[in-house]
Design a protein around this motif. Sequence first.
Motif, PDB file in Angstrom:
ATOM      1  N   ASN A  43       0.807  -1.228   0.000  1.00 62.55           N
ATOM      2  CA  ASN A  43       0.000   0.000   0.000  1.00 62.55           C
ATOM      3  C   ASN A  43       0.833   1.267   0.000  1.00 62.55           C
ATOM      4  O   ASN A  43       0.319   2.346   0.283  1.00 62.55           O
ATOM      5  CB  ASN A  43      -0.979  -0.036   1.168  1.00 62.55           C
ATOM      6  N   MET A  44       2.124   1.157  -0.306  1.00 58.14           N
ATOM      7  CA  MET A  44       2.980   2.313  -0.560  1.00 58.14           C
ATOM      8  C   MET A  44       3.258   3.183   0.672  1.00 58.14           C
ATOM      9  O   MET A  44       3.563   4.355   0.540  1.00 58.14           O
ATOM     10  CB  MET A  44       2.386   3.213  -1.662  1.00 58.14           C
ATOM     11  N   VAL A  45       3.128   2.597   1.865  1.00 54.34           N
ATOM     12  CA  VAL A  45       3.613   3.313   3.054  1.00 54.34           C
ATOM     13  C   VAL A  45       5.107   3.520   2.861  1.00 54.34           C
ATOM     14  O   VAL A  45       5.666   4.575   3.144  1.00 54.34           O
ATOM     15  CB  VAL A  45       3.367   2.477   4.336  1.00 54.34           C
ATOM     16  N   ARG A  47       8.048   2.735  -0.276  1.00 52.55           N
ATOM     17  CA  ARG A  47       8.146   2.406  -1.697  1.00 52.55           C
ATOM     18  C   ARG A  47       9.549   2.786  -2.156  1.00 52.55           C
ATOM     19  O   ARG A  47      10.321   3.364  -1.406  1.00 52.55           O
ATOM     20  CB  ARG A  47       7.023   3.056  -2.538  1.00 52.55           C
ATOM     21  N   GLY A  48       9.849   2.457  -3.422  1.00 58.14           N
ATOM     22  CA  GLY A  48      11.210   2.665  -3.916  1.00 58.14           C
ATOM     23  C   GLY A  48      11.955   1.345  -3.782  1.00 58.14           C
ATOM     24  O   GLY A  48      11.904   0.702  -2.724  1.00 58.14           O
ATOM     25  N   ALA A  49      12.630   0.939  -4.862  1.00 54.51           N
ATOM     26  CA  ALA A  49      13.181  -0.426  -4.929  1.00 54.51           C
ATOM     27  C   ALA A  49      14.091  -0.802  -3.753  1.00 54.51           C
ATOM     28  O   ALA A  49      13.842  -1.805  -3.075  1.00 54.51           O
ATOM     29  CB  ALA A  49      13.888  -0.615  -6.270  1.00 54.51           C
ATOM     30  N   LEU A 196       2.291  10.895  -7.550  1.00 54.71           N
ATOM     31  CA  LEU A 196       2.975  12.166  -7.226  1.00 54.71           C
ATOM     32  C   LEU A 196       4.218  12.011  -6.346  1.00 54.71           C
ATOM     33  O   LEU A 196       4.491  12.861  -5.496  1.00 54.71           O
ATOM     34  CB  LEU A 196       1.975  13.144  -6.573  1.00 54.71           C
ATOM     35  N   GLN A 197       4.991  10.953  -6.579  1.00 53.29           N
ATOM     36  CA  GLN A 197       6.215  10.771  -5.776  1.00 53.29           C
ATOM     37  C   GLN A 197       7.187  11.941  -5.957  1.00 53.29           C
ATOM     38  O   GLN A 197       7.956  12.266  -5.050  1.00 53.29           O
ATOM     39  CB  GLN A 197       6.917   9.462  -6.158  1.00 53.29           C
ATOM     40  N   GLY A 198       7.178  12.554  -7.159  1.00 59.26           N
ATOM     41  CA  GLY A 198       8.085  13.690  -7.398  1.00 59.26           C
ATOM     42  C   GLY A 198       7.625  14.913  -6.636  1.00 59.26           C
ATOM     43  O   GLY A 198       8.396  15.563  -5.922  1.00 59.26           O
ATOM     44  N   ASN A 248      11.584   1.361 -14.672  1.00 57.75           N
ATOM     45  CA  ASN A 248      11.492   2.404 -13.643  1.00 57.75           C
ATOM     46  C   ASN A 248      10.104   3.036 -13.748  1.00 57.75           C
ATOM     47  O   ASN A 248       9.303   2.677 -14.621  1.00 57.75           O
ATOM     48  CB  ASN A 248      12.607   3.440 -13.825  1.00 57.75           C
ATOM     49  N   LYS A 249       9.834   3.956 -12.847  1.00 53.27           N
ATOM     50  CA  LYS A 249       8.501   4.569 -12.743  1.00 53.27           C
ATOM     51  C   LYS A 249       7.947   4.962 -14.113  1.00 53.27           C
ATOM     52  O   LYS A 249       8.663   5.491 -14.953  1.00 53.27           O
ATOM     53  CB  LYS A 249       8.613   5.802 -11.829  1.00 53.27           C
ATOM     54  N   ILE A 250       6.665   4.725 -14.303  1.00 51.16           N
ATOM     55  CA  ILE A 250       5.984   5.083 -15.543  1.00 51.16           C
ATOM     56  C   ILE A 250       6.310   6.546 -15.905  1.00 51.16           C
ATOM     57  O   ILE A 250       6.242   7.430 -15.048  1.00 51.16           O
ATOM     58  CB  ILE A 250       4.452   4.838 -15.409  1.00 51.16           C
TER      59      ILE A 250
HETATM   60  O1  MRU Z   1       6.089   2.823  -7.244  1.00 52.79           O
HETATM   61  P1  MRU Z   1       7.332   3.292  -6.532  1.00 52.79           P
HETATM   62  O2  MRU Z   1       7.188   4.609  -5.865  1.00 52.79           O
HETATM   63  O3  MRU Z   1       7.874   2.217  -5.618  1.00 52.79           O
HETATM   64  O4  MRU Z   1       8.380   3.461  -7.702  1.00 52.79           O
HETATM   65  C1  MRU Z   1       9.677   3.876  -7.386  1.00 52.79           C
HETATM   66  C2  MRU Z   1      10.547   4.122  -8.542  1.00 52.79           C
HETATM   67  O5  MRU Z   1      10.174   3.906  -9.681  1.00 52.79           O
HETATM   68  C3  MRU Z   1      11.938   4.558  -8.239  1.00 52.79           C
HETATM   69  O6  MRU Z   1      12.419   5.389  -9.247  1.00 52.79           O
HETATM   70  C4  MRU Z   1      12.835   3.316  -8.175  1.00 52.79           C
HETATM   71  O7  MRU Z   1      12.313   2.391  -7.262  1.00 52.79           O
HETATM   72  C5  MRU Z   1      14.230   3.635  -7.800  1.00 52.79           C
HETATM   73  S1  MRU Z   1      14.355   4.123  -6.124  1.00 52.79           S
HETATM   74  C6  MRU Z   1      15.962   4.365  -5.702  1.00 52.79           C
END
Ligand code: MRU
Length: 345
Positions: A43-45, A47-49, A196-198, A248-250
């Motif tokens: 649930n994105m609490v 996130r990021g690889a 909106l992660q950016g 990577n992110k869409i």
């Molecule tokens: O859906 P998310 O927010 O997990 O996606 C994250 C990304 O796409 C990041 O760019 C990627 O995980 C690299 S993080 C160092």
Amino acid sequence: MSSFKTIEWKDDRVLMIDQRKLPSEEVYFECLTYEEVAWAIKNMVIRGAPAIGVASAMGIALGAIKSKRKDKVEFLAELKEISTIISKTRPTAVNLFWAVRRMMDLVEENKNNDIDSIKAGLVDEAKKIYEEDIEICRRIGRVGNQLINDGAVVLTHCNAGALATAGYGTALGVVRAAVEDGKNIRVIATETRPLLQGARLTAWELDKDGIPVTLITDNMAGYVMSKGMVDAVIVGADRIASNGDVANKIGTYSLSVLAKFHKIPFYVAAPISTIDYNCSSGGLIPIEERDIKEVTHILGNKITPDVKVLNPAFDITPNENISSIITEKGIARAPFIESLRALVH
Ligand code: MRU
């Protein structure tokens, strides 16, 4: 180092800054069970690889120490079940599977030890993965800094910062290292629809650390590039195929096409654990499809008519659009099959 903690092992629990709530609220989400960790990843609490790799390792360690099993066979079976549940949370970022494998390899090596020592070993290993991730990001930063000129404007997408890792960041690790080196660096952050992660995360963490950042909507990227306002694009990665194709992110793919057209270097910064040497090309990487509500709703309000909606969370950038892949072990360039392999041999 960033001034907040993305994730932390605390006694018998895992704390994560709740990334769904940033930037309006800086609150921590507490996980007392592995199920809560799995829920938090899904649930994105968090996130990021790299960050979800660390969270997965901590989830397995948490599941192990909370297990009530006294029988070794049952305990080991429970650990297997925990690792399967955590592996099903998100499909694209390979760091998650890398971390689960590392934890379960440790279980296999120690399966003849008593239950308490297996538990203690798993907690130590999860903490080690966390510490290593910070050090790896710092090294990625130092390696990538060589490619960044003083005065550069760097465009980044999504959040590949301290919030996406145990700390410091990959793409933003390069920015941080350049700033620490005394360079005057400015960042353009794309807002990164739909979640909106950016806008929410990259803008927040750079601003918090006093690094100048300008926010644009995703569809402004071509304009700022055409106006000569971008010197380099740096993004993170969720999985890198052995031929250098990058998931990577869409929206990353579109940025790579724009960067190529405008002759702007396009860099990918990621740890070696993001490279899937068993995956020969980007077309084989599973792309997560998320709830269409992320597209149709904003802050809980529906903004669209009832039409068909797509919501792939990632896309594939072909290796020919990538200038360099920056890792903690050095820089890979085309031909990527050879240069990526050379990093680990
Ligand atoms: O859906 P998310 O927010 O997990 O996606 C994250 C990304 O796409 C990041 O760019 C990627 O995980 C690299 S993080 C160092």
